[in-house]
Design a protein around this motif. Structure first.
Motif, mmCIF file in Angstrom:
data_model
loop_
_atom_site.group_PDB
_atom_site.id
_atom_site.type_symbol
_atom_site.label_atom_id
_atom_site.label_comp_id
_atom_site.label_asym_id
_atom_site.label_seq_id
_atom_site.Cartn_x
_atom_site.Cartn_y
_atom_site.Cartn_z
ATOM 1 N N VAL A 159 0.845 -1.206 0.000
ATOM 2 C CA VAL A 159 0.000 0.000 0.000
ATOM 3 C C VAL A 159 0.872 1.245 0.000
ATOM 4 O O VAL A 159 0.692 2.159 -0.818
ATOM 5 C CB VAL A 159 -0.946 -0.001 1.209
ATOM 6 C CG1 VAL A 159 -1.579 1.381 1.400
ATOM 7 C CG2 VAL A 159 -2.058 -1.032 1.036
ATOM 8 N N ALA A 160 1.825 1.301 0.941
ATOM 9 C CA ALA A 160 2.678 2.485 1.029
ATOM 10 C C ALA A 160 3.520 2.657 -0.232
ATOM 11 O O ALA A 160 3.679 3.784 -0.739
ATOM 12 C CB ALA A 160 3.576 2.381 2.256
ATOM 13 N N ALA A 161 4.057 1.564 -0.747
ATOM 14 C CA ALA A 161 4.900 1.649 -1.941
ATOM 15 C C ALA A 161 4.094 2.054 -3.168
ATOM 16 O O ALA A 161 4.547 2.865 -3.981
ATOM 17 C CB ALA A 161 5.604 0.313 -2.176
ATOM 18 N N VAL A 162 2.903 1.480 -3.322
ATOM 19 C CA VAL A 162 2.064 1.815 -4.478
ATOM 20 C C VAL A 162 1.622 3.267 -4.412
ATOM 21 O O VAL A 162 1.639 3.982 -5.432
ATOM 22 C CB VAL A 162 0.849 0.874 -4.556
ATOM 23 C CG1 VAL A 162 -0.198 1.411 -5.533
ATOM 24 C CG2 VAL A 162 1.279 -0.525 -4.977
ATOM 25 N N ILE A 232 9.461 3.296 4.592
ATOM 26 C CA ILE A 232 9.824 4.293 5.593
ATOM 27 C C ILE A 232 11.131 4.990 5.224
ATOM 28 O O ILE A 232 11.458 6.050 5.765
ATOM 29 C CB ILE A 232 9.917 3.638 6.983
ATOM 30 C CG1 ILE A 232 9.722 4.689 8.069
ATOM 31 C CG2 ILE A 232 11.220 2.869 7.154
ATOM 32 C CD1 ILE A 232 9.460 4.124 9.435
ATOM 33 N N LYS A 233 11.885 4.431 4.299
ATOM 34 C CA LYS A 233 13.154 5.041 3.876
ATOM 35 C C LYS A 233 12.959 6.114 2.797
ATOM 36 O O LYS A 233 13.937 6.739 2.376
ATOM 37 C CB LYS A 233 14.108 3.949 3.385
ATOM 38 C CG LYS A 233 14.516 2.957 4.480
ATOM 39 C CD LYS A 233 15.512 1.943 3.967
ATOM 40 C CE LYS A 233 15.826 0.894 5.033
ATOM 41 N NZ LYS A 233 16.535 1.456 6.189
ATOM 42 N N ARG A 234 11.729 6.309 2.363
ATOM 43 C CA ARG A 234 11.468 7.369 1.381
ATOM 44 C C ARG A 234 11.704 8.722 2.042
ATOM 45 O O ARG A 234 11.183 9.012 3.126
ATOM 46 C CB ARG A 234 10.037 7.257 0.869
ATOM 47 C CG ARG A 234 9.670 8.289 -0.196
ATOM 48 C CD ARG A 234 8.231 8.075 -0.665
ATOM 49 N NE ARG A 234 7.760 9.134 -1.548
ATOM 50 C CZ ARG A 234 7.839 9.122 -2.863
ATOM 51 N NH1 ARG A 234 8.411 8.093 -3.464
ATOM 52 N NH2 ARG A 234 7.375 10.112 -3.592
ATOM 53 N N ASP A 235 12.473 9.579 1.392
ATOM 54 C CA ASP A 235 12.828 10.868 1.979
ATOM 55 C C ASP A 235 11.655 11.847 1.983
ATOM 56 O O ASP A 235 11.422 12.536 2.974
ATOM 57 C CB ASP A 235 14.012 11.494 1.223
ATOM 58 C CG ASP A 235 15.309 10.731 1.426
ATOM 59 O OD1 ASP A 235 15.471 10.132 2.505
ATOM 60 O OD2 ASP A 235 16.146 10.723 0.501
ATOM 61 N N ASP A 236 10.941 11.930 0.887
ATOM 62 C CA ASP A 236 9.893 12.943 0.724
ATOM 63 C C ASP A 236 8.532 12.269 0.731
ATOM 64 O O ASP A 236 8.175 11.546 -0.205
ATOM 65 C CB ASP A 236 10.122 13.701 -0.590
ATOM 66 C CG ASP A 236 9.123 14.830 -0.787
ATOM 67 O OD1 ASP A 236 8.296 15.075 0.121
ATOM 68 O OD2 ASP A 236 9.146 15.456 -1.868
ATOM 69 N N LEU A 259 5.978 5.182 13.559
ATOM 70 C CA LEU A 259 6.918 6.205 13.089
ATOM 71 C C LEU A 259 6.519 6.697 11.707
ATOM 72 O O LEU A 259 6.605 7.904 11.411
ATOM 73 C CB LEU A 259 8.337 5.638 13.066
ATOM 74 C CG LEU A 259 9.416 6.576 12.495
ATOM 75 C CD1 LEU A 259 9.521 7.852 13.311
ATOM 76 C CD2 LEU A 259 10.775 5.867 12.432
ATOM 77 N N TYR A 260 6.083 5.794 10.850
ATOM 78 C CA TYR A 260 5.660 6.206 9.509
ATOM 79 C C TYR A 260 4.483 7.175 9.601
ATOM 80 O O TYR A 260 4.436 8.185 8.877
ATOM 81 C CB TYR A 260 5.281 4.981 8.689
ATOM 82 C CG TYR A 260 5.094 5.249 7.215
ATOM 83 C CD1 TYR A 260 6.152 5.670 6.431
ATOM 84 C CD2 TYR A 260 3.850 5.073 6.603
ATOM 85 C CE1 TYR A 260 5.988 5.918 5.077
ATOM 86 C CE2 TYR A 260 3.682 5.311 5.246
ATOM 87 C CZ TYR A 260 4.756 5.739 4.493
ATOM 88 O OH TYR A 260 4.587 5.974 3.144
ATOM 89 N N GLY A 261 3.542 6.890 10.498
ATOM 90 C CA GLY A 261 2.431 7.814 10.690
ATOM 91 C C GLY A 261 2.907 9.182 11.133
ATOM 92 O O GLY A 261 2.421 10.216 10.659
ATOM 93 N N ALA A 262 3.881 9.218 12.057
ATOM 94 C CA ALA A 262 4.421 10.495 12.518
ATOM 95 C C ALA A 262 5.127 11.237 11.391
ATOM 96 O O ALA A 262 4.996 12.463 11.256
ATOM 97 C CB ALA A 262 5.385 10.248 13.685
#
Length: 314
Positions: A159-162, A232-236, A259-262
């Motif tokens: 989901v996050a990657a797509v 989670i390693k995506r910068d932007d 952490l991703y939510g934050a």
């Protein structure tokens, strides 16, 4: 609170895992043997299997229509299973409950799995089906509004990657992303998150086993440093859809989801994090029948409607 007693009883009765390397075929067969017969599944207006013909190939999908009406919002669902387990059947009950609770037409994706399909085959399938759904809105009865993504565990990774890939490609029709206890950092360095240490043993999914369970995916070419693998390693994170992130108190991967939510919130993206007390990894798939956890589907519906109360823990 302590681990829910029904989960604790279940885990206490689990047999010890067999010695030796994991065998995907045997593990898949065990999963499939536990799928309820069609007559015992939650009834909906219509459930149909079809194929999404996409630029990356034909992808099996199962479409769940909750009620008969003129048009629907859409929810594309990616099942979990450490990228090598899970199927349209093993997660059929999750898709059915999502359709019933939300009133959306749910499209469950039978993406290609490791180790037979090398990275990024499964991810490509998921993104392609999202685009296919938007392109076939007339056929699907899409009302042109909601186009949500949902996934559990490794499905939450997708989901996050797509969502990120679609944004990078200028595809801006995804309206929501829903991640149930997602695996967002496949580094598995136990020093990265306290939950990897605090929930390391005794809760079903154990920290020491994470690398082995994900090895089929990683060995197929998925690099943990790649944001498509570890979102989670995506910068932007700007420009991504609003998110609901559901975590479990006793999950080694709890902290990376939170952490991703934050980080989404810091990037200006509306993000709601829900930590379910007493729950473990996989509770949406395995234990949503427990009253304390059954509300996760209604909370998903509230999030999609925009009226989810701002509580942080259940």
């Amino acid at each position: 609170m302590p681990l829910h007693p029904r989960i604790a009883d279940f885990l206490a009765d689990l047999p010890a895992p067999p010695d030796g390397p994991l065998d995907p075929q045997i593990m898949r067969a065990v999963e499939e043997s536990q799928v309820p017969a069609p007559a015992d599944r939650l009834p909906l207006h219509r459930v149909e299997d079809t194929v999404a013909t996409t630029p990356v190939g034909d992808v099996p999908v199962r479409i769940y229509t909750p009620v008969e009406t003129d048009s629907y919002g859409l929810l594309v669902y990616f099942h979990g299973g450490a990228f090598f387990l899970g199927s349209l059947d093993t997660h059929d009950h999750v898709a059915r409950n999502l359709a019933k609770a939300t009133g959306l037409k749910v499209i469950s994706v039978g993406y290609r799995r490791a180790p037979e399909a090398a990275f990024p085959a499964g991810l490509d399938d998921c993104l392609a089906v999202v685009r296919w759904a938007a392109d076939h809105g007339d056929t699907l009865g899409w009302d042109g509004t909601t186009l949500a993504l949902a996934g559990d565990s490794s499905g939450g990774t997708f989901v996050a990657a797509v969502a990120a890939l679609a944004h990078d490609e200028g595809f801006d029709r995804i309206t929501h992303q829903i991640l149930y206890y997602p695996s967002l950092d496949l580094d598995f360095d136990t020093e990265r998150y306290p939950s990897l240490r605090d929930n390391a043993e005794g809760y079903g999914v154990e920290t020491a086993g994470l690398k082995g369970f994900n090895s089929f995916y990683l060995d197929s070419g998925a690099d943990p440093a790649d944001p498509r693998v570890s979102p989670i390693k995506r910068d932007d994170l700007t420009g991504l859809p609003p998110a609901l992130i559901v975590t479990a108190e006793y999950d080694p991967m709890r902290d990376e989801g939170e952490l991703y939510g934050a980080r989404l919130t810091e990037a200006g993206i509306p993000a709601t994090v829900r930590r379910y007390a007493g729950a473990n990894h996989g509770f949406v798939q395995n234990f949503s029948w427990i009253p304390e956890f059954a509300g996760v589907f209604e909370e998903t519906a509230q999030f999609l409607r925009g009226d989810l109360p701002t509580r942080q823990e259940q």
